[in-house]
Motif scaffolding. Structure first.
Motif, PDB file in Angstrom:
ATOM      1  N   LEU A 289       0.829  -1.213   0.000  1.00  0.00           N
ATOM      2  CA  LEU A 289       0.000   0.000   0.000  1.00  0.00           C
ATOM      3  C   LEU A 289       0.861   1.260   0.000  1.00  0.00           C
ATOM      4  N   GLY A 290       2.054   1.179   0.597  1.00  0.00           N
ATOM      5  CA  GLY A 290       2.978   2.313   0.557  1.00  0.00           C
ATOM      6  C   GLY A 290       3.435   2.627  -0.853  1.00  0.00           C
ATOM      7  N   ALA A 291       3.531   1.588  -1.699  1.00  0.00           N
ATOM      8  CA  ALA A 291       3.853   1.803  -3.114  1.00  0.00           C
ATOM      9  C   ALA A 291       2.669   2.435  -3.835  1.00  0.00           C
ATOM     10  N   LEU A 292       1.472   1.993  -3.476  1.00  0.00           N
ATOM     11  CA  LEU A 292       0.274   2.521  -4.120  1.00  0.00           C
ATOM     12  C   LEU A 292       0.129   4.019  -3.866  1.00  0.00           C
ATOM     13  N   ILE A 293       0.270   4.467  -2.614  1.00  0.00           N
ATOM     14  CA  ILE A 293       0.126   5.892  -2.320  1.00  0.00           C
ATOM     15  C   ILE A 293       1.249   6.695  -2.972  1.00  0.00           C
TER      16      ILE A 293
ATOM     17  N   LEU B 208       9.922   7.431  -8.905  1.00  0.00           N
ATOM     18  CA  LEU B 208       9.012   6.618  -8.096  1.00  0.00           C
ATOM     19  C   LEU B 208       9.610   5.231  -7.898  1.00  0.00           C
ATOM     20  N   LEU B 209       9.755   4.826  -6.628  1.00  0.00           N
ATOM     21  CA  LEU B 209      10.246   3.493  -6.280  1.00  0.00           C
ATOM     22  C   LEU B 209       9.030   2.673  -5.855  1.00  0.00           C
ATOM     23  N   ILE B 210       8.606   1.756  -6.715  1.00  0.00           N
ATOM     24  CA  ILE B 210       7.334   1.075  -6.540  1.00  0.00           C
ATOM     25  C   ILE B 210       7.576  -0.435  -6.403  1.00  0.00           C
ATOM     26  N   PHE B 211       7.507  -0.925  -5.168  1.00  0.00           N
ATOM     27  CA  PHE B 211       7.740  -2.335  -4.885  1.00  0.00           C
ATOM     28  C   PHE B 211       6.415  -3.020  -4.539  1.00  0.00           C
ATOM     29  N   SER B 212       6.100  -4.086  -5.258  1.00  0.00           N
ATOM     30  CA  SER B 212       4.917  -4.919  -4.969  1.00  0.00           C
ATOM     31  C   SER B 212       3.675  -4.083  -4.697  1.00  0.00           C
ATOM     32  N   PRO B 213       3.313  -3.204  -5.626  1.00  0.00           N
ATOM     33  CA  PRO B 213       2.203  -2.275  -5.371  1.00  0.00           C
ATOM     34  C   PRO B 213       0.866  -2.994  -5.233  1.00  0.00           C
TER      35      PRO B 213
END
Length: 373
Positions: A244-248, A263-268
């Motif tokens: 969820l931290g990736a989603l926001i 943007l660092l997006i892990f397992s969104p």
């Protein structure tokens, strides 16, 4: 051309050769070495594949498991002329999941505030700064990455483990790529889901993501820029997280592209937006935005599929001239939804987002000198 390798350190990890002949892929099955005995390896590579001057290294399946010298230091690339026909090398030590980690390169972890006030939500939050190890003996200004879920980023004792970003930042610093400030915001425990959901009351009754994004962008960032030596412009500002931290963080980047360029997006948690209906600002000239996408093949049947669909939406938005994206997608077939795998991926993401180079540059920069020396 025959390559032979002797190493005292033997374990059950396979050995690979990588170099300027395979685009520095550290785990290329075509270049796995055979074994003559427990300590001796070899590979024969057809001459037409190789350039006249060969640059290469050995790994045990990735840059987190690359060769080191007897003191645990990074080694320069090996070089040999193809005309030699044969070369024999010796390796003293190997990295194991990016270790060993050198204390002198560890970032300085500071608590900015135990109770940083969030006016948009009328609540308080613990916020950390991880500063480059030489921050207080330099006058440099630094790019900044804002990360969610600070409890799971570097402190021991998290129920889920942690990313060990302090250790991983020490590795990056050792490679000469540690000049980044990390601002880590602790999640709100029982308020976490509400704060990380943008606008979906079916999932979080009273979703507060809009206000949380405004907190980071309008309140926290100006405070950081005023109190630390930062590079304030969008080119040097990123945001990221996992799940969820990736989603926001995706929402943040799409709503404030004039603020965040990385943007660092892990397992969104893309299941929240199955149709990828992300709100975004429409600027006359689209902003160039770098996105590092990571997912694990063992995170559930739809994680990788959703990431691939999200990729397609990124490309569509580009065609509509809404954004100018540069993105890299990394899928680990063995990866589960866990801090351990996000920890492994963190150095690769940081290097690509902030240093514009390949996972392994053609030539490693000289090792930085410890401030203690």
């Amino acid at each position: 051309m025959r390559f032979e390798l002797y190493t005292d350190e033997n374990d059950d990890r396979a050995v690979y050769i990588t170099g300027n002949f395979n685009n520095w892929n550290p785990r290329d099955s075509r270049y796995q070495l055979g074994q003559l005995d427990p300590n001796t390896y070899f590979i024969d590579i057809d001459d037409p594949i190789l350039p006249d001057t060969i640059e290469y290294k050995f790994t045990k399946g990735g840059w987190e498991n690359v060769e080191l010298d007897q003191y645990g230091n990074i080694t320069p690339n090996r070089k040999i002329e193809k005309s030699a026909g044969k070369v024999s090398d010796t390796i003293e030590k190997w990295r194991l999941n990016w270790g060993p980690f050198k204390k002198e390169f560890f970032p300085i972890a500071e608590v900015i505030s135990e109770e940083f006030y969030i006016p948009q939500l009328d609540r308080y939050r613990k916020v950390w700064a991880l500063l480059p190890y030489d921050y207080y003996v330099s006058d440099k200004r630094y790019p900044v990455l804002y990360l969610q879920d600070a409890q799971n980023l570097f402190n021991e004792g998290s129920g889920y483990g942690n990313w060990e970003i302090d250790k991983k930042l020490s590795i990056l610093a050792e490679y000469g790529r540690g000049d980044v400030i990390i601002i880590a915001i602790e999640h709100g425990s029982e308020d976490r889901i509400k704060e990380y959901i943008f606008d979906n009351d079916n999932i979080a009754n009273g979703s507060e993501g809009k206000k949380y994004i405004r907190f980071i962008t309008d309140t926290l960032k100006p405070f950081i820029d005023e109190n630390y030596r930062t590079k304030k412009d969008r080119e040097n500002t990123g945001i990221g997280g996992s799940s969820l931290g990736a989603l926001i963080s995706i929402y943040s980047g799409f709503l404030y592209p004039e603020v965040y360029s990385k943007l660092l997006i892990f397992s969104p948690s893309l299941w929240v937006e199955p149709n990828n209906n992300f709100p975004m600002m429409n600027f006359r000239v689209p902003f160039r935005t770098k996105i590092y996408l990571y997912g694990g093949g063992q995170e559930g049947s739809k994680m990788v599929k959703r990431i691939r669909i999200f990729e397609e939406y990124l490309k569509r938005w580009e065609k509509k001239n809404l954004f100018d994206f540069e993105f890299r997608t990394s899928i680990n077939p063995e990866g589960t939804h866990s801090e351990f795998y996000w920890s492994q991926e963190f150095p690769r993401a940081m290097e690509w987002l902030f240093y514009d180079n390949k996972e392994n540059p053609a030539e490693v920069k000289p090792q930085q000198q410890s401030i203690k020396n």
